[in-house]
Scaffold this motif. Structure first.
Motif, PDB file in Angstrom:
ATOM      1  N   SER A   8       0.831  -1.207   0.000  1.00  0.00           N
ATOM      2  CA  SER A   8       0.000   0.000   0.000  1.00  0.00           C
ATOM      3  C   SER A   8       0.864   1.254   0.000  1.00  0.00           C
ATOM      4  CB  SER A   8      -0.934   0.007   1.215  1.00  0.00           C
ATOM      5  OG  SER A   8      -0.202   0.190   2.415  1.00  0.00           O
ATOM      6  N   LYS A   9       2.172   1.097   0.298  1.00  0.00           N
ATOM      7  CA  LYS A   9       3.087   2.234   0.348  1.00  0.00           C
ATOM      8  C   LYS A   9       3.993   2.294  -0.876  1.00  0.00           C
ATOM      9  CE  LYS A   9       3.044   2.216   5.400  1.00  0.00           C
ATOM     10  NZ  LYS A   9       3.843   2.060   6.643  1.00  0.00           N
ATOM     11  N   LYS A  10       3.553   1.679  -1.969  1.00  0.00           N
ATOM     12  CA  LYS A  10       4.338   1.661  -3.200  1.00  0.00           C
ATOM     13  C   LYS A  10       4.281   3.007  -3.905  1.00  0.00           C
ATOM     14  CE  LYS A  10       0.376  -0.350  -5.555  1.00  0.00           C
ATOM     15  NZ  LYS A  10      -0.203   0.948  -5.881  1.00  0.00           N
ATOM     16  N   PHE A  11       5.186   3.217  -4.821  1.00  0.00           N
ATOM     17  CA  PHE A  11       5.275   4.452  -5.597  1.00  0.00           C
ATOM     18  C   PHE A  11       4.177   4.541  -6.657  1.00  0.00           C
ATOM     19  CE2 PHE A  11       6.836   6.399  -9.544  1.00  0.00           C
ATOM     20  CZ  PHE A  11       7.214   7.667  -9.116  1.00  0.00           C
ATOM     21  N   SER A  12       3.901   3.446  -7.332  1.00  0.00           N
ATOM     22  CA  SER A  12       2.979   3.440  -8.481  1.00  0.00           C
ATOM     23  C   SER A  12       1.520   3.435  -8.036  1.00  0.00           C
ATOM     24  CB  SER A  12       3.240   2.207  -9.353  1.00  0.00           C
ATOM     25  OG  SER A  12       4.580   2.148  -9.766  1.00  0.00           O
ATOM     26  N   SER A  13       0.661   3.974  -8.900  1.00  0.00           N
ATOM     27  CA  SER A  13      -0.776   3.897  -8.642  1.00  0.00           C
ATOM     28  C   SER A  13      -1.264   2.495  -8.986  1.00  0.00           C
ATOM     29  CB  SER A  13      -1.522   4.931  -9.481  1.00  0.00           C
ATOM     30  OG  SER A  13      -1.301   4.705 -10.864  1.00  0.00           O
ATOM     31  N   GLY A  14      -2.466   2.164  -8.541  1.00  0.00           N
ATOM     32  CA  GLY A  14      -3.019   0.836  -8.803  1.00  0.00           C
ATOM     33  C   GLY A  14      -3.218   0.062  -7.526  1.00  0.00           C
ATOM     34  N   ALA A  15      -3.769  -1.126  -7.650  1.00  0.00           N
ATOM     35  CA  ALA A  15      -4.083  -1.951  -6.493  1.00  0.00           C
ATOM     36  C   ALA A  15      -2.849  -2.190  -5.630  1.00  0.00           C
ATOM     37  CB  ALA A  15      -4.662  -3.290  -6.948  1.00  0.00           C
ATOM     38  N   GLY A  16      -3.048  -2.219  -4.322  1.00  0.00           N
ATOM     39  CA  GLY A  16      -1.960  -2.473  -3.393  1.00  0.00           C
ATOM     40  C   GLY A  16      -2.111  -3.778  -2.640  1.00  0.00           C
ATOM     41  N   THR A  17      -3.178  -4.507  -2.929  1.00  0.00           N
ATOM     42  CA  THR A  17      -3.392  -5.806  -2.297  1.00  0.00           C
ATOM     43  C   THR A  17      -3.817  -6.821  -3.347  1.00  0.00           C
ATOM     44  OG1 THR A  17      -5.724  -5.379  -1.777  1.00  0.00           O
ATOM     45  CG2 THR A  17      -4.093  -4.736  -0.123  1.00  0.00           C
ATOM     46  N   THR A  18      -3.702  -8.072  -2.994  1.00  0.00           N
ATOM     47  CA  THR A  18      -4.096  -9.145  -3.905  1.00  0.00           C
ATOM     48  C   THR A  18      -4.354 -10.401  -3.074  1.00  0.00           C
ATOM     49  OG1 THR A  18      -3.441 -10.329  -5.915  1.00  0.00           O
ATOM     50  CG2 THR A  18      -1.685  -9.788  -4.382  1.00  0.00           C
ATOM     51  N   PHE A  19      -4.150 -11.579  -3.670  1.00  0.00           N
ATOM     52  CA  PHE A  19      -4.389 -12.833  -2.954  1.00  0.00           C
ATOM     53  C   PHE A  19      -3.228 -13.800  -3.173  1.00  0.00           C
ATOM     54  CE2 PHE A  19      -8.702 -11.284  -3.857  1.00  0.00           C
ATOM     55  CZ  PHE A  19      -9.273 -11.337  -2.593  1.00  0.00           C
ATOM     56  N   GLN A  20      -3.070 -14.705  -2.223  1.00  0.00           N
ATOM     57  CA  GLN A  20      -2.236 -15.878  -2.391  1.00  0.00           C
ATOM     58  C   GLN A  20      -3.202 -17.037  -2.578  1.00  0.00           C
ATOM     59  OE1 GLN A  20       1.757 -14.562  -0.403  1.00  0.00           O
ATOM     60  NE2 GLN A  20       0.348 -15.137   1.208  1.00  0.00           N
ATOM     61  N   ASN A  73      10.693   5.290   2.831  1.00  0.00           N
ATOM     62  CA  ASN A  73      11.271   6.415   2.107  1.00  0.00           C
ATOM     63  C   ASN A  73      10.906   6.277   0.643  1.00  0.00           C
ATOM     64  OD1 ASN A  73      13.267   4.642   0.839  1.00  0.00           O
ATOM     65  ND2 ASN A  73      14.265   4.598   2.842  1.00  0.00           N
ATOM     66  N   ASP A  74      11.262   7.273  -0.152  1.00  0.00           N
ATOM     67  CA  ASP A  74      10.880   7.263  -1.561  1.00  0.00           C
ATOM     68  C   ASP A  74      11.505   6.095  -2.309  1.00  0.00           C
ATOM     69  OD1 ASP A  74       9.386   9.522  -1.169  1.00  0.00           O
ATOM     70  OD2 ASP A  74      10.913  10.912  -1.920  1.00  0.00           O
ATOM     71  N   VAL A  75      12.757   5.784  -2.005  1.00  0.00           N
ATOM     72  CA  VAL A  75      13.424   4.680  -2.692  1.00  0.00           C
ATOM     73  C   VAL A  75      12.733   3.365  -2.378  1.00  0.00           C
ATOM     74  CG1 VAL A  75      15.548   3.343  -2.849  1.00  0.00           C
ATOM     75  CG2 VAL A  75      15.653   5.837  -2.851  1.00  0.00           C
ATOM     76  N   LYS A  76      12.407   3.161  -1.111  1.00  0.00           N
ATOM     77  CA  LYS A  76      11.730   1.921  -0.730  1.00  0.00           C
ATOM     78  C   LYS A  76      10.387   1.806  -1.446  1.00  0.00           C
ATOM     79  CE  LYS A  76      10.431  -1.055   3.113  1.00  0.00           C
ATOM     80  NZ  LYS A  76      10.523  -1.295   4.567  1.00  0.00           N
ATOM     81  N   ALA A  77       9.672   2.928  -1.577  1.00  0.00           N
ATOM     82  CA  ALA A  77       8.380   2.919  -2.277  1.00  0.00           C
ATOM     83  C   ALA A  77       8.547   2.537  -3.742  1.00  0.00           C
ATOM     84  CB  ALA A  77       7.711   4.286  -2.158  1.00  0.00           C
ATOM     85  N   MET A  78       9.640   2.970  -4.364  1.00  0.00           N
ATOM     86  CA  MET A  78       9.893   2.649  -5.772  1.00  0.00           C
ATOM     87  C   MET A  78      10.263   1.179  -5.943  1.00  0.00           C
ATOM     88  SD  MET A  78      12.028   6.091  -6.769  1.00  0.00           S
ATOM     89  CE  MET A  78      11.259   7.704  -6.581  1.00  0.00           C
ATOM     90  N   ILE A  79      11.093   0.658  -5.052  1.00  0.00           N
ATOM     91  CA  ILE A  79      11.421  -0.773  -5.074  1.00  0.00           C
ATOM     92  C   ILE A  79      10.169  -1.589  -4.799  1.00  0.00           C
ATOM     93  CG2 ILE A  79      12.769  -2.590  -3.969  1.00  0.00           C
ATOM     94  CD1 ILE A  79      14.450  -0.648  -5.608  1.00  0.00           C
TER      95      ILE A  79
END
Length: 417
Positions: A95-107, A374-380
């Motif tokens: 949920s803390k990612k850089f890109s827009s779009g879904a932040g959750t899914t399923f296993q 941080n911003d880098v972690k969000a991009m990774i």
């Protein structure tokens, strides 16, 4: 041999890429036949989806079916990835990612998941036929001729275009001599499902757990939890680490015992499926498309299971190919090289860089360095969530250069501590 039936599109394989492609095309009004060699449900690995997948599941009009049946089928909510190495923990919250779009899914247990998607494809109007095996493919100026064998005998079908979604079967690469050796090392995976019995309150079932072997950092373990108290567990490494004289179960038990944290976590676990192995799964091809065909997902190139990219690449390729093919069938000019092959390869290359730098430990050091938000972690995090085609992300746009700079920063920080 007389032709039995004609279709606009024949899709080889009813797995995730085949189901998504067929569903998109049939909803655009095309007559689609899906040919599947196996009978569903059937066991498959690739059980930890990435959030990027949800876009393509929704595009194919399958999202409601997945969400409404998730609990009944044991799908586990997933919000990130956890990493462990010799006492170090590092978590990534999607949920803390850089890109827009879904932040959750399923296993998901793929047997249930793949059947759910295939059933939905059939509901939407595709003709899905199980226990049918493609034995030959020929092309002329007007159509592709597909020879198919089943219990009743051999049939031939005509199609304007073929999409190969056969996964590890790689039907068209074999029949058309398109296979190339992978540039990645030959690795082996040994795995099974367990009734996990995990009682450690600190264990987060909402994340896949990726653990590095305590002594050999190019060996790693996956632990993928499901909502019914079971997990998928496996170990992956270069073939040189595996004793060919031992059974899969002996190898499995041997490697589990070597990692103290996992051994304790799974001390009460019981196997619920046979221990299986898979080797030589990485692949490449000379071309991803031809005059009347395109290769989807694993039928084209498969990298490595470490970042669970397989299903995401498969679904991305299915969406790209289906929408491009729709334009072509309507008479529009399209460029399969630019709009499909180059587009798909851009994201695959990002994942490939991450895979290769994981095994040479540079990415491992970055992942365990990124402990604070941080911003880098969000991009990774975005790439770990599957958003490997987001050109707004500097670690997608300039993967090698940015990654190399980040590795240097991490190394300098460690040296100064």
């Amino acid at each position: 041999m007389p032709v039995n039936e004609s279709f606009d599109v024949i899709v080889i394989g009813a797995g995730p890429s085949g189901a998504v492609a067929a569903s998109i095309l049939v909803q655009k009004g095309w007559k689609v036949l899906v040919i599947e060699k196996e009978e569903f449900p059937r066991f498959s690995i690739g059980e930890s989806l990435l959030p990027q997948c949800m876009q393509f599941i929704e595009e194919a009009n399958m999202l409601d079916a997945v969400q409404s049946q998730a609990e009944a089928l044991g799908f586990q909510y997933k919000d990130g990835a956890a990493f462990y190495r010799n006492g170090e923990h590092s978590n990534f919250d999607f949920s803390k990612k850089f890109s827009s779009g879904a932040g959750t899914t399923f296993q998901v247990k793929r047997a249930n998941f793949d059947k759910l998607l295939a059933d939905r494809t059939k509901e939407l109007g595709a003709d899905v036929r199980y226990k049918h095996e493609v034995t030959a493919v020929d092309f002329n100026d007007a159509a592709a001729i597909v020879s198919v064998k089943n219990e009743a005998g051999t049939s031939q079908f005509l199609a304007k275009f073929i999409l190969d979604a056969s996964g590890y079967g790689r039907v068209l690469p074999r029949l058309l001599s398109l296979e190339l050796p992978s540039t990645l090392s030959d690795r082996r995976a040994v795995f099974c499902h367990l009734e996990d019995g995990i009682c450690d309150e600190s264990y987060d079932r909402d994340k896949i757990l990726i653990t590095v072997h305590p002594e050999m950092d190019d060996i790693w373990y996956w632990l993928i939890p499901f909502s019914d108290g079971t997990v998928s567990f496996g170990v992956v490494g270069d073939v040189k680490y595996f004793d060919e004289s031992q059974t899969n179960e002996a190898v499995f038990d041997h490697f589990l015992a070597q990692e103290p944290y996992l051994a304790k976590l799974l001390s009460k676990a019981k196997k619920t499926t046979p221990v299986r192995s898979l080797q030589g799964y990485s692949s490449d091809v000379t071309q991803l498309y031809g005059d009347r065909f395109a290769l989807l997902g694993n039928a084209g190139e498969f990298l490595d299971p470490v970042f669970s990219s397989g299903v995401t690449i498969a679904m991305y390729s299915a969406s790209l190919a289906a929408n491009l093919l729709d334009k072509q069938l309507l008479g529009e000019d399209v460029s399969w090289q630019e709009e499909y092959a180059d587009n798909l390869k851009a994201g695959v290359d990002v994942f490939k860089h991450f895979v290769m730098s994981w095994y040479d430990t540079e990415l491992q050091n970055v992942i365990f360095f990124q402990k604070d938000d941080n911003d880098v972690k969000a991009m990774i995090c975005s790439i770990l969530a599957g958003y490997a085609w987001d050109q707004e992300n500097p670690y997608v746009n300039k993967t090698e250069r940015r990654s190399a700079a980040l590795v240097d920063i991490c190394q300098e920080s460690d040296e100064n501590q």
